[in-house]
Scaffold this motif. Structure first.
Motif, mmCIF file in Angstrom:
data_model
loop_
_atom_site.group_PDB
_atom_site.id
_atom_site.type_symbol
_atom_site.label_atom_id
_atom_site.label_comp_id
_atom_site.label_asym_id
_atom_site.label_seq_id
_atom_site.Cartn_x
_atom_site.Cartn_y
_atom_site.Cartn_z
ATOM 1 N N PHE A 106 0.817 -1.206 0.000
ATOM 2 C CA PHE A 106 0.000 0.000 0.000
ATOM 3 C C PHE A 106 0.856 1.264 0.000
ATOM 4 C CE2 PHE A 106 -2.958 -3.155 1.680
ATOM 5 C CZ PHE A 106 -4.107 -2.847 0.963
ATOM 6 N N MET A 107 0.343 2.267 -0.717
ATOM 7 C CA MET A 107 1.003 3.567 -0.765
ATOM 8 C C MET A 107 -0.070 4.629 -0.979
ATOM 9 S SD MET A 107 4.025 4.902 -3.331
ATOM 10 C CE MET A 107 5.130 3.598 -2.767
ATOM 11 N N GLY A 108 -0.068 5.638 -0.132
ATOM 12 C CA GLY A 108 -1.057 6.699 -0.220
ATOM 13 C C GLY A 108 -1.631 7.013 1.148
ATOM 14 N N THR A 109 -2.433 8.065 1.222
ATOM 15 C CA THR A 109 -3.040 8.436 2.498
ATOM 16 C C THR A 109 -4.302 7.636 2.769
ATOM 17 O OG1 THR A 109 -4.265 10.228 1.413
ATOM 18 C CG2 THR A 109 -2.126 10.777 2.387
ATOM 19 N N LYS A 110 -4.865 7.007 1.756
ATOM 20 C CA LYS A 110 -6.019 6.128 1.900
ATOM 21 C C LYS A 110 -5.664 4.778 1.310
ATOM 22 C CE LYS A 110 -9.079 9.231 3.418
ATOM 23 N NZ LYS A 110 -9.814 9.111 4.686
ATOM 24 N N GLN A 111 -6.073 3.725 1.984
ATOM 25 C CA GLN A 111 -5.806 2.398 1.446
ATOM 26 C C GLN A 111 -6.912 1.937 0.508
ATOM 27 O OE1 GLN A 111 -5.029 -0.046 4.981
ATOM 28 N NE2 GLN A 111 -2.843 0.178 4.596
ATOM 29 N N LYS A 112 -8.091 2.518 0.647
ATOM 30 C CA LYS A 112 -9.214 2.100 -0.200
ATOM 31 C C LYS A 112 -10.247 3.215 -0.285
ATOM 32 C CE LYS A 112 -11.319 -0.370 3.725
ATOM 33 N NZ LYS A 112 -10.195 -0.228 4.665
ATOM 34 N N PHE A 113 -10.987 3.214 -1.376
ATOM 35 C CA PHE A 113 -12.138 4.101 -1.506
ATOM 36 C C PHE A 113 -13.097 3.495 -2.516
ATOM 37 C CE2 PHE A 113 -9.350 5.730 -4.876
ATOM 38 C CZ PHE A 113 -10.231 5.943 -5.929
ATOM 39 N N SER A 114 -14.306 4.027 -2.543
ATOM 40 C CA SER A 114 -15.316 3.511 -3.468
ATOM 41 C C SER A 114 -15.840 4.625 -4.351
ATOM 42 C CB SER A 114 -16.486 2.873 -2.698
ATOM 43 O OG SER A 114 -17.211 3.853 -1.989
ATOM 44 N N ILE A 115 -16.350 4.245 -5.500
ATOM 45 C CA ILE A 115 -16.936 5.200 -6.433
ATOM 46 C C ILE A 115 -18.060 4.500 -7.194
ATOM 47 C CG2 ILE A 115 -15.264 4.628 -8.257
ATOM 48 C CD1 ILE A 115 -15.395 7.600 -9.115
ATOM 49 N N ILE A 116 -19.121 5.227 -7.457
ATOM 50 C CA ILE A 116 -20.248 4.686 -8.220
ATOM 51 C C ILE A 116 -20.036 4.991 -9.699
ATOM 52 C CG2 ILE A 116 -22.734 4.853 -8.648
ATOM 53 C CD1 ILE A 116 -23.097 5.491 -5.697
ATOM 54 N N MET A 117 -20.205 3.984 -10.539
ATOM 55 C CA MET A 117 -20.099 4.194 -11.976
ATOM 56 C C MET A 117 -21.515 4.259 -12.564
ATOM 57 S SD MET A 117 -17.952 2.141 -14.923
ATOM 58 C CE MET A 117 -18.966 0.641 -14.961
ATOM 59 N N PRO A 118 -21.981 5.452 -12.905
ATOM 60 C CA PRO A 118 -23.321 5.578 -13.492
ATOM 61 C C PRO A 118 -23.354 4.947 -14.874
ATOM 62 C CG PRO A 118 -22.141 7.636 -13.707
ATOM 63 C CD PRO A 118 -21.263 6.735 -12.893
ATOM 64 N N TYR A 119 -24.547 4.634 -15.330
ATOM 65 C CA TYR A 119 -24.650 4.063 -16.675
ATOM 66 C C TYR A 119 -24.395 5.155 -17.718
ATOM 67 C CZ TYR A 119 -26.272 1.727 -20.844
ATOM 68 O OH TYR A 119 -26.321 1.186 -22.106
ATOM 69 N N PHE A 120 -23.654 4.805 -18.749
ATOM 70 C CA PHE A 120 -23.432 5.722 -19.869
ATOM 71 C C PHE A 120 -23.259 4.894 -21.143
ATOM 72 C CE2 PHE A 120 -19.471 5.295 -17.365
ATOM 73 C CZ PHE A 120 -18.718 4.522 -18.223
ATOM 74 N N SER A 121 -23.504 5.543 -22.263
ATOM 75 C CA SER A 121 -23.386 4.850 -23.551
ATOM 76 C C SER A 121 -22.678 5.707 -24.587
ATOM 77 C CB SER A 121 -24.777 4.458 -24.068
ATOM 78 O OG SER A 121 -25.614 5.595 -24.184
ATOM 79 N N ASP A 122 -22.007 6.776 -24.122
ATOM 80 C CA ASP A 122 -21.273 7.637 -25.046
ATOM 81 C C ASP A 122 -19.889 7.906 -24.474
ATOM 82 O OD1 ASP A 122 -21.346 10.609 -23.709
ATOM 83 O OD2 ASP A 122 -23.165 9.463 -23.252
ATOM 84 N N GLN A 123 -18.954 8.232 -25.351
ATOM 85 C CA GLN A 123 -17.558 8.401 -24.940
ATOM 86 C C GLN A 123 -17.358 9.593 -24.015
ATOM 87 O OE1 GLN A 123 -14.740 8.317 -28.126
ATOM 88 N NE2 GLN A 123 -15.166 6.183 -28.638
ATOM 89 N N GLN A 124 -18.107 10.645 -24.208
ATOM 90 C CA GLN A 124 -17.937 11.824 -23.355
ATOM 91 C C GLN A 124 -18.260 11.492 -21.904
ATOM 92 O OE1 GLN A 124 -20.096 15.287 -24.687
ATOM 93 N NE2 GLN A 124 -19.571 16.490 -22.870
ATOM 94 N N SER A 125 -19.356 10.765 -21.684
ATOM 95 C CA SER A 125 -19.733 10.389 -20.315
ATOM 96 C C SER A 125 -18.726 9.415 -19.727
ATOM 97 C CB SER A 125 -21.135 9.761 -20.304
ATOM 98 O OG SER A 125 -22.099 10.677 -20.747
ATOM 99 N N ALA A 126 -18.205 8.511 -20.567
ATOM 100 C CA ALA A 126 -17.193 7.564 -20.097
ATOM 101 C C ALA A 126 -15.929 8.306 -19.673
ATOM 102 C CB ALA A 126 -16.876 6.557 -21.193
ATOM 103 N N LYS A 127 -15.524 9.291 -20.461
ATOM 104 C CA LYS A 127 -14.328 10.080 -20.127
ATOM 105 C C LYS A 127 -14.562 10.882 -18.848
ATOM 106 C CE LYS A 127 -12.639 10.483 -24.884
ATOM 107 N NZ LYS A 127 -12.425 11.407 -26.030
ATOM 108 N N SER A 128 -15.787 11.365 -18.662
ATOM 109 C CA SER A 128 -16.107 12.120 -17.451
ATOM 110 C C SER A 128 -15.970 11.238 -16.219
ATOM 111 C CB SER A 128 -17.536 12.673 -17.545
ATOM 112 O OG SER A 128 -17.911 13.332 -16.352
ATOM 113 N N PHE A 129 -16.438 9.990 -16.320
ATOM 114 C CA PHE A 129 -16.297 9.076 -15.191
ATOM 115 C C PHE A 129 -14.832 8.767 -14.913
ATOM 116 C CE2 PHE A 129 -15.573 4.664 -13.846
ATOM 117 C CZ PHE A 129 -16.071 4.758 -12.552
ATOM 118 N N VAL A 130 -14.073 8.492 -15.966
ATOM 119 C CA VAL A 130 -12.650 8.189 -15.794
ATOM 120 C C VAL A 130 -11.921 9.389 -15.183
ATOM 121 C CG1 VAL A 130 -10.502 7.757 -17.052
ATOM 122 C CG2 VAL A 130 -12.535 6.414 -17.565
ATOM 123 N N ARG A 131 -12.327 10.592 -15.549
ATOM 124 C CA ARG A 131 -11.713 11.782 -14.973
ATOM 125 C C ARG A 131 -12.005 11.855 -13.474
ATOM 126 N NH1 ARG A 131 -13.652 14.980 -18.214
ATOM 127 N NH2 ARG A 131 -15.453 15.772 -17.052
#
Length: 258
Positions: free
Chosen positions: A52-77
């Motif tokens: 492990f390396m970092g100030t947090k060992q774990k975190f969670s994130i919700i991935m909303p449904y998307f079907s276009d590249q712009q929304s996918a890039k927004s989630f990845v960002r």
């Protein structure tokens, strides 16, 4: 593999001495999946399967449904920003990221825009990803399409979290009641079984509802020793539904969608 959440430590024992894989968890309930993900994450930490390396060992994130590249890039960002927060002053984040898929993914399956997410996961093999996908009765092909996409970029271990049957939930309540000197009639047991059979477990599992009921029954009698040891039908009438538990603060920090 299909297992109960309490068997997850056995899975981790078998991984000892090997590279830690990523995990794809499926099941009927978000609460049971979150619970299993936490147990997995804790087991990985305890066994030091990751440096492990970092100030947090774990975190969670919700991935909303998307079907276009712009929304996918927004989630990845957003995901990348969350990794940066967990990394803080360290040159790299090495830890666990839990990605909870919106239920629409299970209903509609993978699409071409998800490749952007797959590519991000592939570039970060220093992170253990745990992806959660609820199986709410939709097509198995839809969930499999997500898993197959993940496997195209890395090694993923699929784990199906088995739910307790209505009868098993009733048995747990009865056993706990008897240990505490309480009585539960056949009528109440049958009413409980009917409630568990008719509940929608997508948000909160029957197992969690049963555990909460046990705590409530016992607490009520601890506070009032004169309360009848006989469990009344009125004490279970509210069990028909329950809201989704808030996970904030439970898995490191939760990266909210913006």
């Amino acid at each position: 593999m299909a297992i109960r959440d309490f068997d997850l430590q056995d899975v981790l024992r078998k991984i000892d001495g090997h590279s830690c894989p990523d995990f794809f968890l499926t099941g009927k309930s978000y609460s049971s999946l979150e619970r299993a993900a936490l147990e997995l994450a804790d087991g990985i930490e305890q066994r030091r399967l990751i440096s492990f390396m970092g100030t947090k060992q774990k975190f969670s994130i919700i991935m909303p449904y998307f079907s276009d590249q712009q929304s996918a890039k927004s989630f990845v960002r957003r995901l990348g920003e969350s990794v940066s927060i967990a990394r803080d002053c360290y040159y790299q984040f090495r830890g666990i990221v839990i990605i909870e898929c919106d239920r629409e993914w299970s209903k509609k399956g993978s699409n071409s825009s998800l490749q952007i997410v797959f590519d991000y996961l592939k570039r970060h093999d220093e992170i253990c990803f745990i992806v959660l996908a609820v199986d709410d009765g939709g097509s198995k092909e839809h969930i499999n399409s997500i898993y197959n996409g993940l496997c195209s970029v890395d090694f993923w271990l699929p784990v199906k979290i088995e739910s307790y049957t209505p009868e098993e939930c009733v048995d747990c309540i009865e056993a706990a009641a008897k240990r505490s000197g309480l009585n539960i009639s056949e009528d109440v047991k049958e009413s409980l079984a009917q409630i568990f059979r008719s509940r929608d477990e997508t948000d909160v599992s029957n197992q969690e509802i049963a555990e909460k009921l046990i705590r409530q029954l016992l607490l009520r009698r601890e506070v009032n020793p004169n309360y009848s040891p006989e469990i009344d039908i009125s004490e279970i009438s509210y069990l028909g539904g329950a809201s989704k538990p808030h996970s904030s603060g439970r898995i490191g920090f939760v990266a909210n969608n913006r």
